[in-house]
Design a protein around this motif. Structure first.
Motif, PDB file in Angstrom:
ATOM      1  N   ARG A 124     -40.098  70.502  60.519  1.00 11.20           N
ATOM      2  CA  ARG A 124     -40.189  71.855  59.948  1.00 11.20           C
ATOM      3  C   ARG A 124     -40.601  72.857  61.028  1.00 11.20           C
ATOM      4  O   ARG A 124     -40.026  73.942  61.134  1.00 11.20           O
ATOM      5  N   ASN A 125     -41.606  72.488  61.821  1.00  9.41           N
ATOM      6  CA  ASN A 125     -42.064  73.401  62.873  1.00  9.41           C
ATOM      7  C   ASN A 125     -40.978  73.656  63.913  1.00  9.41           C
ATOM      8  O   ASN A 125     -40.846  74.769  64.432  1.00  9.41           O
ATOM      9  N   HIS A 126     -40.210  72.625  64.211  1.00 11.10           N
ATOM     10  CA  HIS A 126     -39.112  72.786  65.176  1.00 11.10           C
ATOM     11  C   HIS A 126     -38.137  73.856  64.707  1.00 11.10           C
ATOM     12  O   HIS A 126     -37.711  74.714  65.490  1.00 11.10           O
ATOM     13  N   ARG A 127     -37.790  73.830  63.430  1.00 11.55           N
ATOM     14  CA  ARG A 127     -36.846  74.815  62.900  1.00 11.55           C
ATOM     15  C   ARG A 127     -37.467  76.207  62.864  1.00 11.55           C
ATOM     16  O   ARG A 127     -36.815  77.211  63.186  1.00 11.55           O
ATOM     17  N   LEU A 128     -38.736  76.306  62.491  1.00  6.61           N
ATOM     18  CA  LEU A 128     -39.392  77.615  62.414  1.00  6.61           C
ATOM     19  C   LEU A 128     -39.601  78.207  63.813  1.00  6.61           C
ATOM     20  O   LEU A 128     -39.403  79.409  64.015  1.00  6.61           O
ATOM     21  N   TYR A 129     -40.007  77.370  64.764  1.00  6.08           N
ATOM     22  CA  TYR A 129     -40.186  77.860  66.134  1.00  6.08           C
ATOM     23  C   TYR A 129     -38.859  78.363  66.695  1.00  6.08           C
ATOM     24  O   TYR A 129     -38.813  79.348  67.442  1.00  6.08           O
ATOM     25  N   TRP A 149     -35.611  80.551  56.557  1.00  8.01           N
ATOM     26  CA  TRP A 149     -35.636  81.998  56.728  1.00  8.01           C
ATOM     27  C   TRP A 149     -36.779  82.610  55.921  1.00  8.01           C
ATOM     28  O   TRP A 149     -37.521  83.463  56.427  1.00  8.01           O
ATOM     29  N   ILE A 150     -36.947  82.161  54.691  1.00  6.85           N
ATOM     30  CA  ILE A 150     -38.050  82.661  53.854  1.00  6.85           C
ATOM     31  C   ILE A 150     -39.385  82.250  54.462  1.00  6.85           C
ATOM     32  O   ILE A 150     -40.311  83.062  54.577  1.00  6.85           O
ATOM     33  N   ALA A 151     -39.508  80.975  54.845  1.00 10.57           N
ATOM     34  CA  ALA A 151     -40.766  80.476  55.400  1.00 10.57           C
ATOM     35  C   ALA A 151     -41.133  81.212  56.676  1.00 10.57           C
ATOM     36  O   ALA A 151     -42.307  81.545  56.899  1.00 10.57           O
ATOM     37  N   TYR A 152     -40.135  81.495  57.515  1.00  9.97           N
ATOM     38  CA  TYR A 152     -40.397  82.202  58.770  1.00  9.97           C
ATOM     39  C   TYR A 152     -40.898  83.613  58.505  1.00  9.97           C
ATOM     40  O   TYR A 152     -41.868  84.072  59.124  1.00  9.97           O
TER      41      TYR A 152
END
Length: 374
Positions: free
Chosen positions: A256-261, A358-361
């Motif tokens: 999850r962090n990889h995608r958000l970063y 996208w929402i989480a970011y």
């Protein structure tokens, strides 16, 4: 007349959607260049709380067959899991050199700092970046990578896949990214890399001042390297099995962090519009190819139009078949075993996850992505 228009639109979308997908993007992998002179290599590994990974993978890095010679430079950050003790077990290997990140380093990405220190400590003209969470599948990994550093090339990107224990969706999303990124690297200018397997020139890294300008961003190190140093026609891509790295299954939090970063990283990359436009077009037509048959079927049922009732599911089936066939042929070029019939369901899930990321970011605290905290 209305029925004819609806059926024509359904047929158009069903055929055009797969043809605009990323699976239609051509691939070109570089052949080995036996004539070009090979040079000694420095492999850069950054470790922090990686005791088990070192135990599992270090031997594969230290047992490479490469005649010009190589060294493995490990840059270690302070760890709490016995990482330093495990490293000591390999200390007798003449190819291994270990250095440490100063505890006083703050307001800077420690991973990018570690990679920079590794480059500065390197004694060889070529540097090979990777992660200790990966392991080469062959003792010819370094040799195979350097054989692609032919005349006119300043960078080589090798393949990286998640291990077979990793969730299928993780492996698919990486494959999806790799297909698009490999096309750009081969026919234009490399944009970024999902592969932790990059060979480049040491002097070029230092002369370009490394990660200057993006040291405050927590991650994205491979993306920034490729985006900054890639030149048109100067990146070699290899699909050679000997160049393959296998990465251990990431935890759900790591994934999850990889995608958000990445969502933060891409804001600071060059050429992002040119990179994202084909993906947006593919996504829009893919959504249309799924939704329009459903809307048309509802219309046909309400108006009792048998031609539309038949055409709607036929169009959906047609686009799935064409997309599956095209994708099945493309994924054979990449070393990731995913059944072709699962591609469309996985793509639907990918659309949802992108929306979720996208929402989480946008809900996240932006200071979570940089080292400068308030």
């Amino acid at each position: 007349m209305t029925d004819i228009i609806i059926i024509s639109v359904l047929a158009f979308i069903a055929i055009v959607s797969p043809l605009l997908s990323i699976y239609m993007r051509r691939q070109r992998f570089n052949a080995p260049d036996e004539e070009h002179a090979k040079k000694p290599v420095s492999v850069i590994l950054c470790v922090q709380d990686n005791a088990q990974d070192i135990e599992n993978n270090m031997s594969a890095f230290l047992e490479q067959e490469y005649e010009p010679g190589y060294e493995v430079i490990v840059v270690c950050a302070k760890s709490d899991d016995g990482t330093e003790d495990v490293l000591k077990r390999f200390a007798g290997n003449p190819r291994l050199y270990t250095t440490f990140i100063p505890d006083s380093s703050r307001y800077i990405s420690r991973r990018k700092l570690a990679m920079t220190l590794g480059v500065k400590a390197a004694h060889n003209p070529w540097i090979l970046f990777t992660d200790i969470t990966c392991h080469p599948t062959s003792s010819l990994w370094i040799k195979t990578m350097t054989e692609r550093m032919s005349e006119g090339k300043n960078m080589v990107i090798g393949p990286t896949v998640y291990d077979d224990e990793s969730p299928l969706f993780y492996r698919f999303q990486r494959l999806h990214d790799d297909i698009n990124l490999a096309h750009e690297a081969a026919f234009s200018t490399a944009y970024r890399s999902e592969c932790n397997n990059i060979l480049m020139l040491r002097d070029e890294f230092l002369e370009g001042r490394g990660f200057e300008g993006n040291l405050k961003y927590m991650r994205g190190e491979y993306d920034f390297i490729v985006n900054k140093y890639a030149v048109k026609g100067g990146t070699a891509i290899t699909d050679a099995e000997e160049a393959l790295l296998v990465e251990a299954e990431p935890t759900r939090k790591m994934w999850r962090n990889h995608r958000l970063y990445y969502m933060e990283t891409r804001r600071h990359l060059s050429r992002k519009i040119r990179h994202r436009l084909p993906l947006v077009i593919d996504g829009v037509f893919f959504i249309l190819s799924l939704l329009m048959p459903i809307v048309a079927l509802a219309y046909g049922l309400l108006t009792n139009s048998m031609p539309v009732i038949i055409a709607a599911p036929a169009a959906l089936l047609l686009t799935i078949i064409i997309r599956t066939v095209i994708a099945g042929r493309r994924i054979k070029q990449f070393m990731c075993q995913i059944p072709a019939w699962k591609i469309v369901p996985l793509e639907i899930r990918l659309l949802w996850h992108k929306f979720h990321y996208w929402i989480a970011y946008h809900r996240a605290d932006k200071y979570d992505f940089i080292t400068h905290k308030i």
